[in-house]
Design a protein around this motif. Structure first.
Motif, PDB file in Angstrom:
ATOM      1  N   UNK A   1      -3.730   2.487   1.177  1.00 18.07           N
ATOM      2  CA  UNK A   1      -3.772   1.396   0.210  1.00 18.07           C
ATOM      3  C   UNK A   1      -5.149   1.184  -0.415  1.00 18.07           C
ATOM      4  N   UNK A   2      -5.937   2.255  -0.489  1.00 21.99           N
ATOM      5  CA  UNK A   2      -7.099   2.255  -1.357  1.00 21.99           C
ATOM      6  C   UNK A   2      -8.346   1.587  -0.816  1.00 21.99           C
ATOM      7  N   UNK A   3      -9.349   1.496  -1.690  1.00 24.05           N
ATOM      8  CA  UNK A   3     -10.675   1.050  -1.280  1.00 24.05           C
ATOM      9  C   UNK A   3     -10.676  -0.391  -0.770  1.00 24.05           C
ATOM     10  N   UNK A   4      -9.761  -1.207  -1.261  1.00 25.22           N
ATOM     11  CA  UNK A   4      -9.643  -2.592  -0.789  1.00 25.22           C
ATOM     12  C   UNK A   4      -8.465  -2.745   0.162  1.00 25.22           C
TER      13      UNK A   4
ATOM     14  N   UNK B   1       6.039   3.724   7.982  1.00 26.47           N
ATOM     15  CA  UNK B   1       5.785   3.070   6.700  1.00 26.47           C
ATOM     16  C   UNK B   1       4.478   3.596   6.130  1.00 26.47           C
ATOM     17  N   UNK B   2       4.522   4.006   4.881  1.00 28.98           N
ATOM     18  CA  UNK B   2       3.315   4.404   4.155  1.00 28.98           C
ATOM     19  C   UNK B   2       3.036   3.293   3.149  1.00 28.98           C
ATOM     20  N   UNK B   3       1.890   2.650   3.286  1.00 28.68           N
ATOM     21  CA  UNK B   3       1.534   1.555   2.387  1.00 28.68           C
ATOM     22  C   UNK B   3       0.623   2.115   1.301  1.00 28.68           C
TER      23      UNK B   3
ATOM     24  N   UNK C   1      -5.777  -3.481   2.736  1.00 32.11           N
ATOM     25  CA  UNK C   1      -5.412  -4.611   3.606  1.00 32.11           C
ATOM     26  C   UNK C   1      -5.325  -4.149   5.062  1.00 32.11           C
ATOM     27  N   UNK C   2      -4.914  -2.910   5.262  1.00 30.70           N
ATOM     28  CA  UNK C   2      -4.778  -2.406   6.629  1.00 30.70           C
ATOM     29  C   UNK C   2      -6.155  -2.126   7.233  1.00 30.70           C
TER      30      UNK C   2
END
Length: 383
Positions: free
Chosen positions: A159-162, A8-10, A164-165
């Motif tokens: 999933x970027x600067x914020x 999975x790529x988030x 979740x992972x």
């Protein structure tokens, strides 16, 4: 784990899309989960250096991107007031010859669209905001804001600067405000005015404490983009961006060269964005989860390499999975980090210092890099 682990790529940004495209081309079973409800042509420009184009050649979009983008012969750096040249870095045919691929500037949305279109039908699901994730040992369980769930053998946090992972791996910690804002605007190229210089296809205007980067985002040079770096002491991190105005731009760049004033006069809509950073992370992976791009090394855009580093990350991660086998995912993740931390930390540092190409320096260490052929560093020997 089977020979075809579920990956999975988030996040379907440029780094996540690159990871998915390369995984699928290599025969992996990959799927992308993106929180946005649909694709949109976000209004910003982007540099794509030869180091990135080498990856995009493998993805299969290099020729189309070359056809769409603007190909500057030089990166110019100019004095904010006089317009005098501070540096002139050769690009164009020189880049193709010396670094192995072209250097171009393009609209980020057009680039992103090509990346998304490179994914097979059914490989991307929109509207999937990740709200919970847990590595159960034998699989990773994900829960999304719409109430749906999914499982995967491996999860790539793009999933970027914020991220979740990243939060799951290291605990909640907001990124650091870097003390600078970036004004961004894309608009039709203005007509020439008396007293101004012709618009350079790629130029950075410098003063002691701020700058404006300007370039075309189409090969026809009918659309132009600028992005600034302006010191602002405080910023509420609840706002990633806010509207700006011509009046604010005129005040912020008062006294600057007539060419800069012509750009401000031609601005249709301008926004201002907080620039965020993180210190290098103590780890990039744990168990079945791994990070790439802004999730682990967000940086100021002052080298125009933030997305480039995410795309290089994606290519190196797939290379490492191929090298040791996806069933040895922790070994693959360790190999990946060992071969990315030093480079991304250097780019973070140079981007933070905002010195890149202000004077006539050799950018070969950045542009000449080939993620597919650089010798791999053993994790046990990495610094």
């Amino acid at each position: 784990m089977s020979k075809q682990p579920r990956i999975a790529v988030v996040g379907a940004g440029l780094g996540g899309a690159a990871a998915a495209a390369l995984l699928l081309k290599a025969g992996y079973n990959a799927h992308v989960y993106e929180q946005a409800p649909s694709f949109s042509r976000l209004g910003a420009g982007i540099h794509v250096g030869p180091n990135v184009m080498k990856v995009l050649r493998r993805v299969g979009i290099a020729d189309e991107l070359n056809a769409q983008g603007s190909h500057p012969d030089f990166w110019h750096s100019r004095h904010w007031q006089t317009g005098d040249l501070l540096a002139q870095i050769p690009l164009g045919d020189f880049a193709v010859k010396e670094y192995g691929e072209s250097y171009l500037t393009v609209h980020r949305g057009d680039f992103h669209k090509l990346m998304i279109e490179a994914l097979p039908d059914g490989a991307l699901t929109y509207g999937k905001l990740l709200v919970a994730i847990e590595d159960k040992g034998d699989a990773v369980h994900m829960r999304f804001a719409d109430g749906t769930t999914a499982q995967a053998d491996l999860v790539i946090g793009a999933d970027g600067v914020n991220s979740r992972i990243r939060e799951e791996l290291l605990g909640p910690e907001p990124p650091k405000y870097a003390g600078y804002l970036a004004h961004r605007a894309v608009f039709p190229t203005p007509a020439a005015k008396s007293g101004m210089l012709p618009f350079d296809p790629c130029v950075k205007w410098w003063s002691d404490d701020r700058h404006m980067m300007v370039y075309f985002v189409t090969g026809r040079q009918n659309e132009i983009y600028y992005v600034t770096g302006v010191p602002v002491v405080e910023w509420d991190l609840k706002n990633s961006w806010l509207p700006s105005s011509k009046e604010e731009m005129r005040e912020t760049f008062s006294g600057w060269h007539p060419t800069v004033q012509a750009l401000i006069d031609g601005t249709v809509e301008v926004t201002k964005w907080s620039l965020l950073e993180r210190d290098p992370l103590p780890l990039w992976s744990r168990g079945r989860m791994v990070l790439l791009g802004d999730a682990c090394h967000p940086m100021k855009p002052h080298m125009a390499q933030g997305a480039g580093m995410a795309i290089e990350d994606a290519a190196m991660l797939v290379r490492c999975l191929d090298e040791v086998g996806a069933h040895n995912h922790e070994q693959a993740y360790a190999l990946y980090a060992a071969n990315r931390v030093e480079r991304t930390s250097k780019v973070q540092r140079v981007s933070h210092d905002n010195t890149w190409l202000r004077t006539n320096e050799d950018p070969a260490w950045c542009f000449g890099y080939d993620v597919f052929n650089v010798p791999l560093v053993d994790p046990g020997k990495a610094a």
